[in-house]
Scaffold this active site. Structure first.
Site, PDB file in Angstrom:
ATOM      1  N   LYS B  73     -73.431-123.757  71.873  1.00  0.00           N
ATOM      2  CA  LYS B  73     -74.149-122.342  73.355  1.00  0.00           C
ATOM      3  C   LYS B  73     -75.883-122.456  73.183  1.00  0.00           C
ATOM      4  O   LYS B  73     -76.471-122.714  73.098  1.00  0.00           O
ATOM      5  CB  LYS B  73     -73.878-121.638  72.527  1.00  0.00           C
ATOM      6  N   SER B 148     -69.842-113.574  75.816  1.00  0.00           N
ATOM      7  CA  SER B 148     -70.906-113.913  76.664  1.00  0.00           C
ATOM      8  C   SER B 148     -70.666-115.660  76.518  1.00  0.00           C
ATOM      9  O   SER B 148     -71.500-116.608  77.236  1.00  0.00           O
ATOM     10  CB  SER B 148     -72.387-114.746  77.066  1.00  0.00           C
ATOM     11  N   SER B 172     -68.715-111.669  71.982  1.00  0.00           N
ATOM     12  CA  SER B 172     -68.673-113.033  72.312  1.00  0.00           C
ATOM     13  C   SER B 172     -68.463-113.957  72.252  1.00  0.00           C
ATOM     14  O   SER B 172     -68.314-115.157  72.404  1.00  0.00           O
ATOM     15  CB  SER B 172     -70.409-112.433  72.794  1.00  0.00           C
TER      16      SER B 172
END
Lengths: 96, 481
Positions: B73, B148, B172
């Site tokens: 990420k 997210s 997330s």
């Protein structure tokens, strides 16, 4: 509406955020909905309750000895700076 | 194939890491902008990593992840590689150092394919707040992948990477895992170092894994976890061998079904699939009881005081001076601060910073922030009480399958309610996992298990037992199979 345009201007000033004129009203609306939503916390009985700041209850903050570990990496770090000169970070004139 | 299976194939020399790496890089390239899962693809670095891994394997060295490609990420700092947090503020930021998570997974022999798209500064539940545009769900490209960690989820679900890292502040990792048919684990607060993981809400943020199975999650989590003196909230506790623990028997496990998670708001198909998973756990020998956590419904409003408050403080570091975006020709220092931040941050980040500034401001601190911290105690106490009589808690991960892009962007509160079942574990610092358990109109849904602190092994072994008897985790999005 809980928060007005004026409130948004004030909060934005505190947070050092420029908010465009035409966005003040929409932000006043969405922030008001959020604040109205969190108001329901008032329904919880918390008179005898201790506030919780972090999830590791009963653990104490670890300290380390105060000795130099990291090496000088100024040049590396300043590669990400918007404006530097002679190893210094440049900002607009603060004192006339 | 799962990451574990790829690792075994590598060690049997059936395939080389370079071949695997080229395969995944080609898939990423073919996917083009269709999914928008990656911010940066690190092809050269990936091939270097792969060659090193192949040499290690040839020398009979390396572990279960040596040569296995992964994606990070874009919230994790990667030395010499763009680290943007999907924000205009950091669009040109090249990190001078590696996050501990990156360092550890590199040391474990993984190959870095690239950095995945995400909600800006991890603030969102749909991956629509990214400066680089929304990520699409491989199961239906008109829908969101969740957020997210939406780029990581889409990448793994579409077979662009075998596994990926994520972070979870309010759901997330788990919510996108549920919406894309993956297994996602958020460990106990303090289990994984936050060093080099760009901070959103420091008392809630934890790094974890999005993967295709509990076995993969166990392998990656073991490699990421452990004490780190560079994070003052990192816990000094040995990391169990999660992989060896996978075969722990499930019989006799006491599972508590959270009554509050099966009420109004839970979409019927999702509820049926989650109940089906519970029946499977019963057949496997688990004892199932219903439990009530009365303060838990207050977790969303609690979170939307605590998280913005911490974010308003954490994001004050972006000042346009030392790194990050700076506006054109500032008139004075105040103008530099306000315009750099005004132009560098997107609307949702501004909204959270302002919410946080408001609840921390003089006259409102007690009514909002202190009150939320007290309710947080009540929620943590509810969990603690529940774990006196059960081993794990059970419920859905998200109230509905993936929703349409643009469907919920107009009302922040509607968007925030996507995390209604996931936020509690963050507030109490508990490990929690989501795993796929069905399809509703062709869209995946997941169940969630929540455990006491440091019970990751139990979460993983229970899920592994479930996945040995079911094949939901093996399903692929038809367009990407």
């Amino acid at each position: 509406m809980t928060l007005t345009r004026h409130d948004v201007e004030h909060i934005a000033r505190l947070a050092r955020l420029q908010i465009r004129e035409d966005q003040l009203e929409p932000f006043a609306g969405s922030l008001s909905r959020i604040i109205d939503f969190v108001e329901q916390l008032g329904s919880a009985a918390t008179d005898q309750v201790e506030p919780m700041a972090h999830p590791l209850q009963g653990m104490v903050q670890r300290l380390r000895e105060d000795r130099v570990e990291a090496s000088d990496q100024r040049d590396l770090f300043q590669q990400n700076a918007p404006e530097t000169a002679a190893g210094l970070y440049l900002v607009p004139r603060v004192i006339e | 194939m799962t990451a574990a299976e790829l690792g075994r194939a590598l060690r049997r020399r059936e395939v080389s890491s370079l071949e695997l790496t080229d395969h995944f890089l080609a898939r990423i390239e073919d996917s083009g902008t269709r999914l928008n899962a990656f911010v940066t693809v690190t092809a050269e670095r990936a091939r270097e990593d792969a060659r090193r891994a192949d040499a290690e394997i040839a020398a009979g060295q390396g572990g279960p992840l040596t040569g296995v490609p992964i994606a990070h990420k874009d919230i994790f700092c990667t030395a010499g590689i763009l680290t943007t947090c999907s924000s205009r503020m950091l669009a040109n930021f090249t990190s001078p150092y590696d996050a501990t998570v990156v360092e550890k997974l590199t040391a474990a022999g993984t190959v870095l394919l690239g950095k995945t798209n995400m909600d800006e500064f991890a603030m969102g539940s749909s991956n629509e707040t990214s400066y680089f545009g929304p990520v699409r769900n491989p199961w239906d490209e008109s829908r969101v992948p969740g957020g997210s960690s939406g780029g990581s989820a889409a990448a793994v679900a579409a077979g662009l990477a075998p596994a990926a890292t994520g972070t979870d502040t309010g759901g997330s990792i788990r919510q996108p895992a549920a919406l894309t048919g993956l297994t996602g684990i958020k460990p106990t607060y303090g289990r994984v170092s936050r060093y080099g993981m760009i901070a959103f809400a420091s008392s809630l943020d934890q790094a974890g894994v999005l993967a295709r199975s509990a076995e993969d999650a166990a392998l990656l989590l073991a490699a990421m976890s452990g004490f780190d003196p560079r994070d003052s909230t990192s816990v000094e506790q040995p990391v169990p061998d999660y992989h060896a623990g996978l075969e722990a028997p499930l019989a006799g496990l006491r599972i508590g079904v959270i009554r509050e998670f099966f009420g109004e708001g839970l979409e019927a198909g999702t509820g049926a699939a989650v109940t089906g998973a519970l029946d499977q756990f019963k057949r496997l020998g688990a004892e199932v009881v219903e439990v009530s956590l009365p303060a838990l419904p207050l977790s969303v409003p609690t979170y939307y005081v605590v998280a913005p408050a911490e974010c308003s403080s954490n994001l004050s570091r972006f000042d346009g001076i030392r790194f990050g975006y700076r506006c054109e020709s500032p008139r004075d220092l105040y103008d530099l601060y306000t315009r750099s931040r005004g132009e560098g941050f997107g609307d949702e980040v501004k909204r959270r910073i302002m919410t946080g500034t408001y609840v921390l401001s003089a006259g409102y601190y007690d009514a909002y922030y202190l009150k939320a911290q007290k309710v947080r105690s009540l929620i943590a106490a509810d969990f603690q009480r529940a774990f006196e009589s059960v081993d794990l808690l059970f419920g859905p991960t998200a109230p509905t399958p993936a929703f349409g892009i643009g469907e919920k962007v107009d009302d922040p509160v509607t968007m925030y309610l996507n995390d209604i079942y996931t936020i509690g574990a963050n507030l109490a610092g508990l490990p929690a996992l989501s795993a796929p358990c069905g399809l509703v109109d062709g869209l995946p849904v997941g169940f969630q298990l929540i455990g006491p602190q440091f019970s990751e092994s139990r979460l993983l072994s229970a899920t592994h037992a479930y996945q040995r008897e079911t094949d939901w985790h093996r399903r692929l999005p038809p367009a990407w199979a």
